[in-house]
Write a protein that holds these residues in place. Sequence first.
Motif, short mmCIF file in Angstrom:
data_model
loop_
_atom_site.label_atom_id
_atom_site.label_comp_id
_atom_site.label_asym_id
_atom_site.label_seq_id
_atom_site.Cartn_x
_atom_site.Cartn_y
_atom_site.Cartn_z
N GLY A 169 0.97 -1.44 0.06
CA GLY A 169 -0.32 -0.04 -0.14
C GLY A 169 0.75 1.12 0.56
N GLN A 170 1.92 1.62 0.34
CA GLN A 170 3.02 2.00 0.21
C GLN A 170 3.30 3.14 -1.77
N SER A 171 3.35 4.18 -1.21
CA SER A 171 2.70 4.85 -3.01
C SER A 171 4.43 5.23 -2.89
N LEU A 172 4.70 5.10 -4.61
CA LEU A 172 5.68 5.22 -4.80
C LEU A 172 6.05 6.38 -5.81
N SER A 173 7.50 6.86 -5.81
CA SER A 173 7.92 7.79 -6.97
C SER A 173 7.83 7.70 -8.19
N ARG A 174 6.88 7.89 -8.91
CA ARG A 174 6.92 7.84 -10.12
C ARG A 174 7.99 8.53 -10.87
N ILE A 175 8.43 9.33 -10.90
CA ILE A 175 9.70 10.62 -11.58
C ILE A 175 11.20 9.28 -11.08
N THR A 176 11.07 9.11 -9.91
CA THR A 176 12.23 8.02 -9.85
C THR A 176 12.68 7.15 -10.54
#
Length: 261
Positions: A169-176
Amino acid sequence: QAPSTLHLRIRPRLYFDCVSSTNDIAKRIVSTSQHSVLIVAETQTNGRGRGGNTWFSTKGENLLFSLTLPPNIFHGGSLQPDLITLITGLAVYETLIPIFSHLPNSVRLKWPNDVLIHQKKVCGILVESLYQGNRLKSIIIGIGLNVNQQVFVTDIAERTTSLRCENGGQSLSRITILFDLLQNLFKFIDQLSHSNSNRKEILDSAINAMQILHKPVNFIWKDAHMNGKIIGISDEGKLCIQFLNGNIHILSQNEIHSVNY
Ligand code: BTN
């Protein structure tokens, strides 16, 4: 190439709120330069997949982008769509492996164009060639990667997932993720263009990422159900299959709709 050269190799980089399909925009924009063009969108009204499928994605949560490759990027070497799809899938796979290092063997590449987590599709790749007359003008790599989407419509929920769903459920950085993915992709492009000996290494990595050797496989080919076993990946990124009678068939992604293994 040092990773920091990405910004020199990808020009222009275009960002849209909403487009029909980033692949379609890429076809219209294709520059005459030596550079790659990157088109990123928050949403698409006509997202396309292989074999006429539709690609659905919620707005602003995932990665939807296309990258063009100039035809001379491999210095005269050929730009086989199967091989481009393969190295793109491998680039996605290698980007996801560190994120899911706590879940060994959860990420898998599925020939020809999917990346799966826990057997559910998280990423699709659509490679298209753009011709002017007989001359190849550009290769367009379209990537849809479900990053932070949490809800999927019922009929695909069993087969589809996102990084967030598989990451507690943890969101992630799309740009990374986008940056890492492009860096990995250009690493493979450079490896392929500098020496043919790298190709074997790349194919071995793909076979490993697909976990396919000796697996039974079935697919529909020219209206017939075919059964066999996977014996490898060809130099052009095609699937090598041995049928029960011993015959070997080299399968290209554009010959079939789907393959099960
Ligand atoms: C597939 O799984 O069949 C391939 C799906 C590819 C989807 C991406 S999203 C960005 C780019 N634009 C499109 O219309 N399709 C690709």
